[in-house]
Design an enzyme around this catalytic site. Sequence first.
Site, short mmCIF file in Angstrom:
data_model
loop_
_atom_site.label_atom_id
_atom_site.label_comp_id
_atom_site.label_asym_id
_atom_site.label_seq_id
_atom_site.Cartn_x
_atom_site.Cartn_y
_atom_site.Cartn_z
N SER A 159 8.23 -6.58 6.74
CA SER A 159 9.32 -6.61 5.75
C SER A 159 10.08 -5.29 5.83
CB SER A 159 8.82 -6.76 4.31
OG SER A 159 9.75 -6.76 3.16
N TYR A 170 2.71 -4.18 -2.14
CA TYR A 170 3.23 -4.87 -1.07
C TYR A 170 4.30 -4.19 -0.08
CZ TYR A 170 6.58 -8.36 1.14
OH TYR A 170 7.28 -8.90 2.00
#
Length: 275
Positions: A159, A170
């Site tokens: 990501s 995250y």
Amino acid sequence: MTRPYAGQFVTPGRYAGKVAVVTGSAQGIGQKVAERIGAEGGAVVLVDRADLVHEVAQGIQEAAQRSGSGGSATSVNADLETFAGAQLAVDAALAAHGRVDVLVNNVGGTIWARPYEEYDEDKIEKEIRRSLFPTLWACRAVLPAMLQQGSGTIVNVSSVATRGMHRVPYAAAKGGVNALTQSLAMEVGGRGIRVVATAPGGTEAPPRKVKRGPEAESSTEKAWYQVIVDQTVESSFLKRYGTLDEQAAPIVFLGSDEASFLTGSILPVAGGDLG
């Protein structure tokens, strides 16, 4: 209800003779990747802990039979947050096909959106377990078979949120995926295995049938999430979210023989945002 694959950019026969395992393939990017590989002639093994994955696999199988693409699909339920689940998935692919040519590690995703000081210990651990460990475990589980073959490709889905707002755990997990991609590529490149990654940005998708976590309820939680949306669009040179097809296309390319001289690379797919 099943339907033929209706996405873009299909290259017929590109995955003919290939066995591909796609994790997190019950919906979203993983589903789109699995559909693409099936439409391009690959034998795809879909892995997810949601039972929905079996319906998706059936749709790919039926579409392949109607189109004559040569592709096929099977599915397996596994919890990839555990090594036992990852090994179960790989073993199922080997039992069905005798080899694994491509592994696409797609499991992960932000569970909560909030400033870092608002995360408690439990939430931090769950974010890391969701978005780092499935890739770690699946890479470890597939390596013996690929090393024995002397070939194979691992495509990790990372990501650009390694630099982003309101999801520090995250971001840390996906930073780990990037490090894993580069270090493992260096370690096994001389033994015939490529390890690459894409780093998606914001992606438009239908509402999730299986939620990653609780919906934002309070006005404060909704405002925290809106910060992510606004920052994602602003960071993109194209000032928009991408589509599922725009994310699946580079993943399928990287897993194919067309990308045979690419390894250790992390390709941002975020409209210009480099993460």
